[in-house]
Design a protein around this motif. Structure first.
Motif, PDB file in Angstrom:
ATOM      1  N   ARG A 116       0.817  -1.217   0.000  1.00 29.38           N
ATOM      2  CA  ARG A 116       0.000   0.000   0.000  1.00 29.38           C
ATOM      3  C   ARG A 116       0.861   1.283   0.000  1.00 29.38           C
ATOM      4  N   ASP A 117       1.948   1.257   0.713  1.00 28.45           N
ATOM      5  CA  ASP A 117       2.773   2.471   0.819  1.00 28.45           C
ATOM      6  C   ASP A 117       3.609   2.711  -0.427  1.00 28.45           C
ATOM      7  N   ASP A 118       3.747   1.705  -1.268  1.00 27.38           N
ATOM      8  CA  ASP A 118       4.544   1.866  -2.487  1.00 27.38           C
ATOM      9  C   ASP A 118       3.890   1.072  -3.621  1.00 27.38           C
ATOM     10  N   LEU A 119       2.698   1.528  -4.037  1.00 33.10           N
ATOM     11  CA  LEU A 119       1.902   0.819  -5.047  1.00 33.10           C
ATOM     12  C   LEU A 119       2.589   0.837  -6.406  1.00 33.10           C
ATOM     13  N   PRO A 120       2.555  -0.267  -7.134  1.00 29.24           N
ATOM     14  CA  PRO A 120       3.031  -0.263  -8.517  1.00 29.24           C
ATOM     15  C   PRO A 120       2.214   0.730  -9.351  1.00 29.24           C
ATOM     16  N   ILE A 121       2.807   1.261 -10.406  1.00 34.75           N
ATOM     17  CA  ILE A 121       2.161   2.305 -11.222  1.00 34.75           C
ATOM     18  C   ILE A 121       0.826   1.816 -11.785  1.00 34.75           C
ATOM     19  N   MET A 122       0.766   0.528 -12.172  1.00 36.02           N
ATOM     20  CA  MET A 122      -0.457   0.017 -12.808  1.00 36.02           C
ATOM     21  C   MET A 122      -1.642  -0.015 -11.851  1.00 36.02           C
ATOM     22  N   PHE A 123      -1.404   0.080 -10.526  1.00 37.76           N
ATOM     23  CA  PHE A 123      -2.500   0.066  -9.566  1.00 37.76           C
ATOM     24  C   PHE A 123      -2.877   1.469  -9.080  1.00 37.76           C
ATOM     25  N   ARG A 124      -2.135   2.502  -9.544  1.00 43.79           N
ATOM     26  CA  ARG A 124      -2.371   3.850  -9.030  1.00 43.79           C
ATOM     27  C   ARG A 124      -3.496   4.560  -9.790  1.00 43.79           C
ATOM     28  N   SER A 125      -3.780   4.127 -11.005  1.00 46.70           N
ATOM     29  CA  SER A 125      -4.842   4.750 -11.818  1.00 46.70           C
ATOM     30  C   SER A 125      -6.037   3.811 -11.919  1.00 46.70           C
ATOM     31  N   TRP A 126      -7.261   4.342 -11.699  1.00 49.10           N
ATOM     32  CA  TRP A 126      -8.483   3.521 -11.789  1.00 49.10           C
ATOM     33  C   TRP A 126      -8.647   2.973 -13.198  1.00 49.10           C
ATOM     34  N   GLU A 127      -8.330   3.799 -14.219  1.00 51.60           N
ATOM     35  CA  GLU A 127      -8.497   3.394 -15.615  1.00 51.60           C
ATOM     36  C   GLU A 127      -7.560   2.238 -15.965  1.00 51.60           C
ATOM     37  N   LYS A 128      -6.289   2.332 -15.494  1.00 56.51           N
ATOM     38  CA  LYS A 128      -5.336   1.260 -15.769  1.00 56.51           C
ATOM     39  C   LYS A 128      -5.737  -0.023 -15.047  1.00 56.51           C
ATOM     40  N   LEU A 129      -6.210   0.150 -13.836  1.00 56.15           N
ATOM     41  CA  LEU A 129      -6.674  -1.015 -13.076  1.00 56.15           C
ATOM     42  C   LEU A 129      -7.872  -1.665 -13.768  1.00 56.15           C
ATOM     43  N   TYR A 130      -8.793  -0.836 -14.288  1.00 55.29           N
ATOM     44  CA  TYR A 130      -9.981  -1.346 -15.000  1.00 55.29           C
ATOM     45  C   TYR A 130      -9.567  -2.122 -16.252  1.00 55.29           C
ATOM     46  N   LYS A 131      -8.532  -1.591 -16.971  1.00 57.96           N
ATOM     47  CA  LYS A 131      -8.075  -2.272 -18.184  1.00 57.96           C
ATOM     48  C   LYS A 131      -7.485  -3.644 -17.852  1.00 57.96           C
ATOM     49  N   LEU A 132      -6.746  -3.726 -16.731  1.00 58.73           N
ATOM     50  CA  LEU A 132      -6.208  -5.019 -16.304  1.00 58.73           C
ATOM     51  C   LEU A 132      -7.325  -6.026 -16.037  1.00 58.73           C
ATOM     52  N   VAL A 133      -8.389  -5.536 -15.395  1.00 56.58           N
ATOM     53  CA  VAL A 133      -9.541  -6.406 -15.097  1.00 56.58           C
ATOM     54  C   VAL A 133     -10.247  -6.811 -16.381  1.00 56.58           C
ATOM     55  N   LYS A 134     -10.476  -5.839 -17.274  1.00 51.93           N
ATOM     56  CA  LYS A 134     -11.180  -6.096 -18.533  1.00 51.93           C
ATOM     57  C   LYS A 134     -10.424  -7.095 -19.396  1.00 51.93           C
ATOM     58  N   ASP A 135      -9.091  -7.004 -19.382  1.00 51.13           N
ATOM     59  CA  ASP A 135      -8.261  -7.914 -20.182  1.00 51.13           C
ATOM     60  C   ASP A 135      -8.029  -9.260 -19.488  1.00 51.13           C
ATOM     61  N   LYS A 136      -8.687  -9.468 -18.352  1.00 53.89           N
ATOM     62  CA  LYS A 136      -8.600 -10.717 -17.584  1.00 53.89           C
ATOM     63  C   LYS A 136      -7.187 -10.983 -17.039  1.00 53.89           C
ATOM     64  N   ARG A 137      -6.382  -9.911 -16.919  1.00 52.30           N
ATOM     65  CA  ARG A 137      -5.060 -10.067 -16.306  1.00 52.30           C
ATOM     66  C   ARG A 137      -5.177 -10.072 -14.782  1.00 52.30           C
ATOM     67  N   ILE A 138      -6.268  -9.514 -14.302  1.00 54.72           N
ATOM     68  CA  ILE A 138      -6.609  -9.586 -12.878  1.00 54.72           C
ATOM     69  C   ILE A 138      -8.034 -10.116 -12.783  1.00 54.72           C
ATOM     70  N   THR A 139      -8.241 -11.105 -11.954  1.00 52.93           N
ATOM     71  CA  THR A 139      -9.587 -11.657 -11.762  1.00 52.93           C
ATOM     72  C   THR A 139      -9.911 -11.681 -10.278  1.00 52.93           C
ATOM     73  N   LEU A 140     -11.177 -11.907  -9.989  1.00 51.77           N
ATOM     74  CA  LEU A 140     -11.607 -11.984  -8.582  1.00 51.77           C
ATOM     75  C   LEU A 140     -12.877 -12.812  -8.486  1.00 51.77           C
ATOM     76  N   HIS A 141     -12.877 -13.794  -7.593  1.00 49.24           N
ATOM     77  CA  HIS A 141     -14.061 -14.605  -7.317  1.00 49.24           C
ATOM     78  C   HIS A 141     -14.262 -14.659  -5.809  1.00 49.24           C
ATOM     79  N   GLY A 142     -15.500 -14.610  -5.374  1.00 47.29           N
ATOM     80  CA  GLY A 142     -15.761 -14.540  -3.946  1.00 47.29           C
ATOM     81  C   GLY A 142     -16.649 -15.640  -3.431  1.00 47.29           C
ATOM     82  N   THR A 143     -16.451 -15.978  -2.139  1.00 42.84           N
ATOM     83  CA  THR A 143     -17.322 -16.904  -1.430  1.00 42.84           C
ATOM     84  C   THR A 143     -17.668 -16.274  -0.094  1.00 42.84           C
TER      85      THR A 143
END
Length: 697
Positions: free
Chosen positions: A574-601
């Motif tokens: 959290r104190d030193d986030l990678p650049i790709m996690f600092r922008s909402w748009e970049k984070l959204y693109k990672l999710v959209k491209d399935k490079r980041i996924t999330l499943h919950g229980t």
């Protein structure tokens, strides 16, 4: 004489005088008492006269047939006419099937089954003739058995036909001890053997075709329209049919008077011959007092389908179409077997009200598992079909009832499906339904399109060979009675109108597997028509991606406590986030491209997607310290772990005798819960297991 002399299933209409005493035909054959053997009665008619004798080349056993629609009522031995030894042997076998007790099955055999067996047995006798063999017992000899199998293979029959032939041979061998024939024991499985001998494309059992929806719509629309139209005029239609018949009878009487008075001497053809009947009927029509066209125009004025110049030919065609339409409605909206449809009478329809709803029924008899009375749920239009047929055949039924002398005659007089053919002939039960329904298909314009053909292939996965041979684009659909039964089951499943259990009840099946067989293709066809809403799917995907992005964003950019192996990794970066996690748009693109996924229980989130080792399926405790660093646990799921901790402690306190496996399963989850609660600073009382207590002591 008693019915039990025959060891087959007999309909109720068969009386004692129709059942001859069993005779020792084997002994007569052995002693070569051919005259006595040939005179042995096989079947009597309802008046006690011999209908079939052992010596007849064709055994007429119609009186013993249970179902009214049976097309085969004889056993024909003509193929063996020039082979005396084989002829008498096959007759002995057929006699044994009728007069000796079936030792293989608990229920008596129906005569229609025996007629079918005899038909299958003829193929084996054809082999004997070709190989100059004198007895069917020779087939089981090793050197001949191979030739026999080769013979069957060369025939290029389907597996179903070969099963029929081999089963007939098996049944014949069961009678050899009774016949006193020495033979080698033969053990075969007709079903397995038939698949080895049949042609390649006919291994699997083929089904009756389910009618494609477009064709079915045309046929049923045409049938229902005819019935609905005729129903309003049913009394007039019945009167027309009766008046036309009475008019012909008056013509007959006029011709008869001319012959008796001597006025006509030219009609000298011997009475009773086909030529005499032809000339007599022709003159009777000529001397009828009224023209058929006058009767029709007088009674059917205003009938929608009646042309101005309607004559007897139009009426003959119209009556045939109406009869077929009524049959189609009864068959299509009930799923009844053809033999069950033939049991329908003018009193078969009734309705009943249950919970404020009106249900429509047909009552009749079924013969599949012995004769019994039963009923079927039907559509409302069936009532009109029954009433139209009742009106059309009323005078025919009255005629038959007037001349009935036996129980069988009385039953025939109650049948709805009667026709006369010619005015000069006696009414009889309709037997040529395949031809009538094929003609009905032509009148309805049921021409097969490319779409119909493609649907037929999808709907009938077990009948691909039959479709190639009998369904042709641009031709009329070849309609048959059993197709309605199969089609009703298919569309019931396809359109979610019921299930196989409901079909079992409606179709009077003994086994659920048979009902499921009739429903084949219904579910795949249902799925074929499912179309994805691309816009809706796109919107769902967008919302899902936004929710996942927002979840990660809140974890990366907040001070919220997290647990789980990856949750702790997030806390560290959290104190030193990678650049790709600092922008909402970049984070959204990672999710959209399935490079980041999330499943919950309920107990954790997982970022690993398909790379997850799924250990948590067995025990949620494995997700707390996930070995692949994929688990994330937030405050909501921490509350779930607190509740789980309390529940498991109570369970173990109340169930002190659990096995070590169950105890281990529970204790691993308790320890995992305590670890999560410690991460979130949730107060709890650590669980002390029995093993720990014993150690302290």
């Amino acid at each position: 004489m008693k019915k039990n002399t025959l060891k087959i299933y007999l309909p109720d209409t068969v009386n004692d005088i129709q059942c001859p005493e069993i005779c020792d035909v084997v002994s007569l054959h052995r002693k070569q008492y051919k005259d006595k053997l040939n005179d042995v009665p096989i079947c009597m008619d309802d008046k006690g006269n011999v209908a079939a004798k052992f010596g007849d080349m064709i055994w007429n056993i119609e009186a013993l047939v249970a179902t009214k629609n049976a097309t085969h009522r004889h056993i024909n031995f003509s193929v063996l006419k020039s082979h005396s030894l084989l002829l008498y042997e096959m007759k002995l076998i057929c006699y044994g099937w009728i007069f000796t007790k079936n030792m293989q099955y608990s229920s008596p055999t129906k005569i229609s089954t025996i007629i079918g067996r005899a038909s299958g047995l003829k193929m084996s006798y054809k082999f004997l003739i070709l190989n100059s063999l004198d007895s069917i017992s020779r087939i089981c000899e090793p050197e001949i058995w191979g030739k026999y199998l080769n013979f069957l293979e060369v025939q290029k029959k389907s597996a179903g036909t070969l099963v029929h032939i081999l089963c007939a041979l098996q049944q014949a061998y069961l009678l050899f001890p009774w016949m006193g024939i020495d033979y080698r024991e033969i053990k075969i499985s007709p079903t397995i053997l038939s698949k080895k001998l049949c042609r390649d494309e006919a291994i699997e059992r083929e089904q009756t075709l389910a009618i494609p929806e477009g064709i079915a719509d045309k046929l049923l629309h045409f049938a229902v329209n005819l019935v609905e139209t005729a129903w309003k005029y049913r009394e007039k239609l019945g009167e027309t049919e009766q008046r036309l018949q009475e008019n012909y009878k008056l013509g007959e009487q006029a011709v008869q008077n001319k012959i008796i008075s001597g006025q006509w001497k030219w009609l000298t053809v011997e009475k009773g011959t086909p030529a005499f009947r032809h000339h007599f009927a022709k003159e009777a029509s000529h001397y009828s007092p009224f023209k058929p066209s006058d009767i029709i125009s007088d009674l059917l004025a205003g009938y929608p389908d009646c042309p101005v110049d309607a004559d007897g030919s139009w009426w003959h065609l119209q009556r045939g179409n109406l009869t077929a339409a009524c049959f189609v409605c009864c068959a299509a909206f009930s799923g009844m077997r053809e033999s069950e449809l033939f049991e329908l009478t003018s009193e078969s329809y009734y309705n009943a009200v249950y919970s404020g709803r009106t249900f429509h029924f047909l009552k009749g008899k079924t013969h599949k598992m012995r004769e019994r009375h039963t009923e079927w749920v039907v559509a409302p239009v069936v009532q009109k079909a029954i009433e139209v047929m009742s009106a059309l055949t009323k005078h025919l039924r009255e005629n038959l009832l007037q001349h009935a002398s036996t129980m069988r005659d009385i039953e025939l007089a109650q049948c709805l499906w009667l026709s006369q053919g010619q005015r000069s002939t006696q009414p009889k039960r309709i037997s040529c339904w395949s031809l009538r329904l094929t003609n009905f298909s032509k009148y309805a314009g049921a021409i097969i399109s490319e779409k119909d053909y493609a649907e037929c292939l999808r709907s009938n996965p077990n009948s691909q060979e039959k479709i190639k041979n009998h369904v042709h684009i641009g031709k009329h659909w070849a309609l048959s009675p059993h197709q309605f039964r199969r089609t009703l089951a298919f569309f019931t499943i396809k359109n979610r109108l019921g299930n196989a259990i409901a079909i079992k009840q409606q179709f009077k099946h003994l086994y659920l597997q048979m009902s499921e067989w009739y429903c084949e293709g219904g579910i795949p066809s249902r799925l074929d028509e499912v179309e994805a809403d691309k816009e809706l799917q796109k919107m769902i995907d967008t919302v899902s991606n936004e929710q996942i992005t927002q979840k990660y964003w809140s974890w990366f950019h907040s001070t919220e406590t997290l647990s789980g192996s990856h949750g702790k990794d997030i806390l560290k970066i959290r104190d030193d986030l990678p650049i790709m996690f600092r922008s909402w748009e970049k984070l959204y693109k990672l999710v959209k491209d399935k490079r980041i996924t999330l499943h919950g229980t309920l107990h954790s989130y997982c970022k690993n997607g398909y790379d997850c080792e799924m250990e948590g399926v067995i025990n949620p405790a494995f997700c707390v310290d996930c070995s692949t660093h994929g688990s994330i646990i937030d405050s909501e799921q921490a509350a779930w772990w607190k509740s789980k901790h309390e529940t498991l402690i109570i369970y173990l306190a109340e169930n002190t005798g659990v096995s070590m496996a169950v105890y281990t399963h529970c204790i691993t989850q308790i320890r995992a819960a305590e670890k999560v609660m410690s991460d979130f600073a949730i107060e709890y009382l650590p669980y002390k297991s029995e093993i720990e207590i014993r150690t302290d002591e």
